[in-house]
Design a protein around this motif. Structure first.
Motif, short mmCIF file in Angstrom:
data_model
loop_
_atom_site.label_atom_id
_atom_site.label_comp_id
_atom_site.label_asym_id
_atom_site.label_seq_id
_atom_site.Cartn_x
_atom_site.Cartn_y
_atom_site.Cartn_z
N LEU A 31 -41.44 -26.48 35.02
CA LEU A 31 -40.81 -26.52 36.34
C LEU A 31 -41.84 -26.49 37.47
N LEU A 32 -42.97 -25.86 37.19
CA LEU A 32 -44.01 -25.77 38.23
C LEU A 32 -44.68 -27.12 38.51
N THR A 33 -44.43 -28.12 37.66
CA THR A 33 -45.01 -29.46 37.91
C THR A 33 -44.13 -30.28 38.85
N GLY A 34 -42.99 -29.71 39.32
CA GLY A 34 -42.14 -30.39 40.30
C GLY A 34 -41.28 -31.50 39.74
N PRO A 35 -40.70 -31.32 38.57
CA PRO A 35 -39.94 -32.42 37.96
C PRO A 35 -38.53 -32.56 38.52
N ARG A 36 -37.91 -33.72 38.18
CA ARG A 36 -36.46 -33.85 38.36
C ARG A 36 -35.81 -33.19 37.14
N VAL A 37 -34.87 -32.29 37.41
CA VAL A 37 -34.33 -31.46 36.32
C VAL A 37 -32.86 -31.81 36.08
N VAL A 38 -32.52 -31.99 34.82
CA VAL A 38 -31.09 -32.07 34.45
C VAL A 38 -30.81 -30.92 33.50
N VAL A 39 -29.79 -30.14 33.83
CA VAL A 39 -29.36 -29.03 32.97
C VAL A 39 -28.07 -29.48 32.28
N VAL A 40 -28.06 -29.40 30.97
CA VAL A 40 -26.87 -29.79 30.21
C VAL A 40 -26.13 -28.52 29.79
N GLY A 41 -24.94 -28.32 30.36
CA GLY A 41 -24.16 -27.12 30.06
C GLY A 41 -24.12 -26.20 31.26
N ALA A 42 -22.91 -25.88 31.73
CA ALA A 42 -22.77 -25.04 32.92
C ALA A 42 -22.12 -23.71 32.59
N GLY A 43 -22.62 -23.07 31.50
CA GLY A 43 -22.25 -21.68 31.24
C GLY A 43 -23.17 -20.78 32.06
N PHE A 44 -23.28 -19.50 31.65
CA PHE A 44 -24.15 -18.58 32.41
C PHE A 44 -25.59 -19.06 32.41
N LEU A 45 -26.08 -19.42 31.22
CA LEU A 45 -27.48 -19.79 31.12
C LEU A 45 -27.78 -21.04 31.94
N GLY A 46 -26.95 -22.07 31.79
CA GLY A 46 -27.18 -23.33 32.50
C GLY A 46 -27.13 -23.14 34.01
N THR A 47 -26.13 -22.39 34.49
CA THR A 47 -26.01 -22.22 35.94
C THR A 47 -27.15 -21.34 36.48
N GLU A 48 -27.59 -20.36 35.68
CA GLU A 48 -28.71 -19.52 36.16
C GLU A 48 -30.01 -20.33 36.19
N THR A 55 -33.88 -23.11 43.52
CA THR A 55 -34.55 -22.17 44.43
C THR A 55 -36.05 -22.49 44.52
N MET A 56 -36.59 -23.10 43.46
CA MET A 56 -37.99 -23.54 43.50
C MET A 56 -38.14 -24.86 44.28
N GLY A 57 -37.01 -25.39 44.79
CA GLY A 57 -37.06 -26.61 45.60
C GLY A 57 -36.94 -27.88 44.79
N LEU A 58 -36.56 -27.75 43.52
CA LEU A 58 -36.51 -28.94 42.66
C LEU A 58 -35.17 -29.67 42.81
N GLU A 59 -35.23 -30.95 42.44
CA GLU A 59 -34.00 -31.77 42.40
C GLU A 59 -33.29 -31.44 41.09
N VAL A 60 -32.07 -30.91 41.18
CA VAL A 60 -31.40 -30.40 39.98
C VAL A 60 -29.99 -30.98 39.86
N THR A 61 -29.67 -31.46 38.67
CA THR A 61 -28.29 -31.89 38.38
C THR A 61 -27.80 -31.12 37.15
N VAL A 62 -26.58 -30.66 37.21
CA VAL A 62 -25.96 -29.96 36.07
C VAL A 62 -24.85 -30.85 35.52
N VAL A 63 -24.85 -31.03 34.20
CA VAL A 63 -23.82 -31.84 33.55
C VAL A 63 -22.95 -30.92 32.69
N GLU A 64 -21.64 -31.09 32.81
CA GLU A 64 -20.73 -30.19 32.09
C GLU A 64 -19.44 -30.97 31.77
#
Ligand SMILES: Cc1cc2nc3c(=O)[nH]c(=O)nc-3n(C[C@H](O)[C@H](O)[C@H](O)COP(=O)(O)OP(=O)(O)OC[C@H]3O[C@@H](n4cnc5c(N)ncnc54)[C@H](O)[C@@H]3O)c2cc1C
Length: 294
Positions: A31-48, A55-64
């Motif tokens: 994450l510290l390399t500034g990537p585009r992030v996709v999180v698969v799964g919007a349970g507690f872990l995915g949403t956290e 919050t680190m300023g990254l571009e983030v998409t969550v798929v659920e």
């Protein structure tokens, strides 16, 4: 350790799961390399994870695949508020669509293809798809293994064999139902109960489950159980103000209370779950009026 669920092609570089300290350090470095992030799964872990990456300023998409995040633990109404929380912080949500496959080139992940054909470019993909209880080694032992090791109300799987923590499914007499919890506090309390019973206490383990999640500036705390067909009422504060408490009613009883930035109120309301207070009488119970909750 309950091993995490995977998707096909999840051995591509850039695809992460989060179970161990090494997983956490590896994800942090990525994450510290500034990537585009996709999180698969919007349970507690995915949403956290999404909240932390955003919050680190990254571009983030969550798929659920479900229509809202955290639907299984909290239902549609609170799930919709969690969706708003993420959108307000600039996290993109693709709910109602499953992942079809991961895409990669040269052994590295390049994106996530959704069931509707959309492609989400990604440098880092976090799989937060839940986990499976680690019971394979018990196959053929004669123990009942369905969702974990099946135990009775005393946490006993068979004479002289007890189970506790993430791996144990047991009958909780407080709610008259079988449950398996993946929460730290339950692992501790259930281990103490199981040891007591092993030594002859013969005391049913009947806790009111407690768990919490921190996302952005919001702490959600929950006591009890949250069936998908429960009635949900806001009993203190207002979601538009960013703090409230909600109660869940099921089969005529208060079965769960949830606090959204209201730690004191939800602790007070917890006793309604312990006492299995009547849901019908609930609207006139004075403690539930906002002015009397403190
Ligand atoms: C990323 C992450 C974040 C979490 N955040 C929270 C949180 O905020 N709040 C919360 O309440 N809970 C949280 N949890 C859940 C919490 O960590 C678990 O509920 C808790 O660790 C369960 O404890 P346990 O002892 O049952 O299982 P574990 O901690 O998983 O320990 C089980 C151990 O058994 C070992 N084991 C497995 N098979 C065998 C075998 N055949 N022989 C010997 N040993 C074996 C495993 O290697 C492991 O060391 C989180 C979990 C994860 C992964």
């Amino acid at each position: 350790m309950c091993p995490p669920r995977h998707l096909p092609d999840s051995d591509l570089a850039g695809v992460h799961v989060l179970r161990t300290l090494d997983d956490a350090l590896g994800l942090r470095a990525a994450l510290l390399t500034g990537p585009r992030v996709v999180v698969v799964g919007a349970g507690f872990l995915g949403t956290e994870v999404a909240a932390a990456a955003r919050t680190m300023g990254l571009e983030v998409t969550v798929v659920e695949p479900e229509p809202v995040p955290v639907r299984r633990p909290f239902g549609d109404r609170i799930g919709a508020l969690v969706a708003d929380l993420h959108r307000d912080h600039g996290t993109r949500l693709r709910c109602g669509t499953p992942v079809r496959r991961l895409r990669g080139a040269g052994g590295r992940v390049t994106g996530v293809e959704l069931g509707d054909g959309a492609m989400l470019p990604a440098d880092v993909v976090v799989l937060a798809l839940g986990s499976t209880p680690a019971t394979r080694w018990l196959t053929g032992s004669g123990l009942r293994l369905r969702d974990g090791v099946e135990c009775d109300a005393l946490c006993r799987a068979a004479p002289g064999i007890y189970a506790a923590g993430d791996v144990a499914s047991w009958h909780n007499p407080q709610f008259g139902t079988r449950m398996r919890l993946e929460h730290r506090m339950n692992a501790t309390e259930q281990a103490m109960a199981a040891v007591g019973n092993l030594l002859g206490d013969a005391k049913p383990f009947a806790p009111v489950p407690y768990f919490w999640t921190d996302q952005y500036d919001t702490r959600i705390q929950a006591y009890g159980v949250f069936p998908p067909d429960a009635d949900v009422r806001i009993v203190h504060g207002d979601p538009v103000d960013g703090y409230f408490a909600a109660a869940y009613g099921h089969h005529g009883r208060v079965v769960g209370v949830l606090g959204w930035n209201t730690p004191r109120q939800v602790r007070t309301l917890r006793r309604l779950v312990v006492e299995r207070a009547s849901w019908t009488a609930f609207t006139v119970v004075p403690v539930l009026r906002p002015a009397t909750v403190n």
